[in-house]
Motif scaffolding. Structure first.
Motif, mmCIF file in Angstrom:
data_model
loop_
_atom_site.group_PDB
_atom_site.id
_atom_site.type_symbol
_atom_site.label_atom_id
_atom_site.label_comp_id
_atom_site.label_asym_id
_atom_site.label_seq_id
_atom_site.Cartn_x
_atom_site.Cartn_y
_atom_site.Cartn_z
ATOM 1 N N SER A 16 0.827 -1.213 0.000
ATOM 2 C CA SER A 16 0.000 0.000 0.000
ATOM 3 C C SER A 16 0.863 1.266 0.000
ATOM 4 O O SER A 16 0.360 2.366 -0.225
ATOM 5 C CB SER A 16 -0.941 0.005 1.203
ATOM 6 O OG SER A 16 -0.198 0.091 2.404
ATOM 7 N N PHE A 17 2.153 1.112 0.253
ATOM 8 C CA PHE A 17 3.089 2.235 0.222
ATOM 9 C C PHE A 17 3.401 2.554 -1.237
ATOM 10 O O PHE A 17 3.836 1.709 -1.993
ATOM 11 C CB PHE A 17 4.374 1.881 0.985
ATOM 12 C CG PHE A 17 5.390 2.986 1.008
ATOM 13 C CD1 PHE A 17 5.213 4.079 1.835
ATOM 14 C CD2 PHE A 17 6.517 2.927 0.208
ATOM 15 C CE1 PHE A 17 6.151 5.095 1.870
ATOM 16 C CE2 PHE A 17 7.453 3.945 0.224
ATOM 17 C CZ PHE A 17 7.276 5.032 1.062
ATOM 18 N N GLY A 18 3.138 3.768 -1.653
ATOM 19 C CA GLY A 18 3.375 4.139 -3.046
ATOM 20 C C GLY A 18 2.150 3.873 -3.892
ATOM 21 O O GLY A 18 1.099 3.460 -3.403
ATOM 22 N N LYS A 19 2.272 4.121 -5.170
ATOM 23 C CA LYS A 19 1.158 3.986 -6.091
ATOM 24 C C LYS A 19 1.433 2.843 -7.048
ATOM 25 O O LYS A 19 2.558 2.660 -7.487
ATOM 26 C CB LYS A 19 0.979 5.283 -6.866
ATOM 27 C CG LYS A 19 -0.282 5.345 -7.665
ATOM 28 C CD LYS A 19 -0.552 6.748 -8.158
ATOM 29 C CE LYS A 19 -1.889 6.778 -8.860
ATOM 30 N NZ LYS A 19 -2.261 8.113 -9.264
ATOM 31 N N SER A 20 0.387 2.082 -7.368
ATOM 32 C CA SER A 20 0.545 1.009 -8.339
ATOM 33 C C SER A 20 -0.362 1.278 -9.532
ATOM 34 O O SER A 20 -1.326 2.039 -9.441
ATOM 35 C CB SER A 20 0.222 -0.346 -7.712
ATOM 36 O OG SER A 20 -1.125 -0.372 -7.294
ATOM 37 N N TYR A 21 -0.035 0.660 -10.638
ATOM 38 C CA TYR A 21 -0.758 0.869 -11.887
ATOM 39 C C TYR A 21 -1.093 -0.479 -12.514
ATOM 40 O O TYR A 21 -0.344 -1.437 -12.379
ATOM 41 C CB TYR A 21 0.093 1.661 -12.879
ATOM 42 C CG TYR A 21 0.404 3.063 -12.435
ATOM 43 C CD1 TYR A 21 -0.419 4.121 -12.796
ATOM 44 C CD2 TYR A 21 1.520 3.332 -11.653
ATOM 45 C CE1 TYR A 21 -0.137 5.412 -12.387
ATOM 46 C CE2 TYR A 21 1.807 4.618 -11.240
ATOM 47 C CZ TYR A 21 0.981 5.656 -11.613
ATOM 48 O OH TYR A 21 1.258 6.929 -11.208
ATOM 49 N N THR A 22 -2.237 -0.490 -13.222
ATOM 50 C CA THR A 22 -2.581 -1.647 -14.037
ATOM 51 C C THR A 22 -2.537 -1.287 -15.514
ATOM 52 O O THR A 22 -2.665 -2.152 -16.363
ATOM 53 C CB THR A 22 -3.995 -2.167 -13.686
ATOM 54 O OG1 THR A 22 -4.925 -1.102 -13.848
ATOM 55 C CG2 THR A 22 -4.037 -2.692 -12.259
ATOM 56 N N ASP A 23 -2.324 0.014 -15.793
ATOM 57 C CA ASP A 23 -2.296 0.503 -17.177
ATOM 58 C C ASP A 23 -0.989 1.276 -17.389
ATOM 59 O O ASP A 23 -0.780 2.329 -16.789
ATOM 60 C CB ASP A 23 -3.504 1.406 -17.431
ATOM 61 C CG ASP A 23 -3.609 1.884 -18.862
ATOM 62 O OD1 ASP A 23 -2.556 2.083 -19.506
ATOM 63 O OD2 ASP A 23 -4.747 2.083 -19.340
ATOM 64 N N ILE A 24 -0.132 0.732 -18.241
ATOM 65 C CA ILE A 24 1.172 1.354 -18.481
ATOM 66 C C ILE A 24 1.043 2.740 -19.086
ATOM 67 O O ILE A 24 1.821 3.642 -18.777
ATOM 68 C CB ILE A 24 2.074 0.440 -19.360
ATOM 69 C CG1 ILE A 24 3.504 0.981 -19.446
ATOM 70 C CG2 ILE A 24 1.523 0.309 -20.755
ATOM 71 C CD1 ILE A 24 4.309 0.718 -18.247
ATOM 72 N N ASP A 25 0.040 2.943 -19.936
ATOM 73 C CA ASP A 25 -0.148 4.259 -20.552
ATOM 74 C C ASP A 25 -0.484 5.319 -19.521
ATOM 75 O O ASP A 25 0.029 6.427 -19.556
ATOM 76 C CB ASP A 25 -1.230 4.198 -21.641
ATOM 77 C CG ASP A 25 -0.791 3.351 -22.834
ATOM 78 O OD1 ASP A 25 0.409 3.385 -23.172
ATOM 79 O OD2 ASP A 25 -1.649 2.648 -23.403
ATOM 80 N N LYS A 26 -1.337 4.948 -18.558
ATOM 81 C CA LYS A 26 -1.688 5.902 -17.491
ATOM 82 C C LYS A 26 -0.464 6.198 -16.615
ATOM 83 O O LYS A 26 -0.257 7.322 -16.187
ATOM 84 C CB LYS A 26 -2.845 5.362 -16.650
ATOM 85 C CG LYS A 26 -4.166 5.431 -17.372
ATOM 86 C CD LYS A 26 -5.301 5.022 -16.452
ATOM 87 C CE LYS A 26 -6.605 5.103 -17.263
ATOM 88 N NZ LYS A 26 -7.763 4.931 -16.426
ATOM 89 N N MET A 27 0.308 5.177 -16.342
ATOM 90 C CA MET A 27 1.508 5.384 -15.544
ATOM 91 C C MET A 27 2.451 6.360 -16.249
ATOM 92 O O MET A 27 2.946 7.310 -15.647
ATOM 93 C CB MET A 27 2.232 4.062 -15.296
ATOM 94 C CG MET A 27 3.493 4.223 -14.470
ATOM 95 S SD MET A 27 4.511 2.738 -14.402
ATOM 96 C CE MET A 27 5.283 2.787 -15.992
#
Length: 89
Positions: A72-83
């Motif tokens: 939960s520390f930091g941000k995760s992404y499921t979409d590389i384009d959004k990242m």
């Protein structure tokens, strides 16, 4: 005279050629100087050590280790384009 050949990354060779040309010599002369100095000193004529990460890199390593322990520390992404969009904005 002996002939010695070895492989080197093209970019590194170009940088070395430029440096040694500025110093008034070619790569062969530079390596001959290195080998003569090594023989004279009976070892590598300079200190060889591992690259030590700077404080920014050490902090990034610590941050990744914390993220591994606590997802939960930091941000995760499921979409590389959004990242990429967020990183570049």
């Amino acid at each position: 005279m002996a002939t010695v050949s070895f492989r080197m990354d093209d970019a590194l060779k170009k940088q070395a050629d430029e440096l040694f040309n500025d110093l008034g010599m070619n790569l062969t002369t530079a390596f001959t100087i290195f080998v003569k100095q090594a023989v004279r000193e009976q070892g590598i004529p300079f200190e060889i050590s591992r690259e030590v990460p700077n404080s920014e890199t050490l902090e990034a390593i610590r941050e990744v280790e914390e993220m591994k322990k606590n997802p939960s520390f930091g941000k995760s992404y499921t979409d590389i384009d959004k990242m990429m969009e967020e990183m570049l904005s």
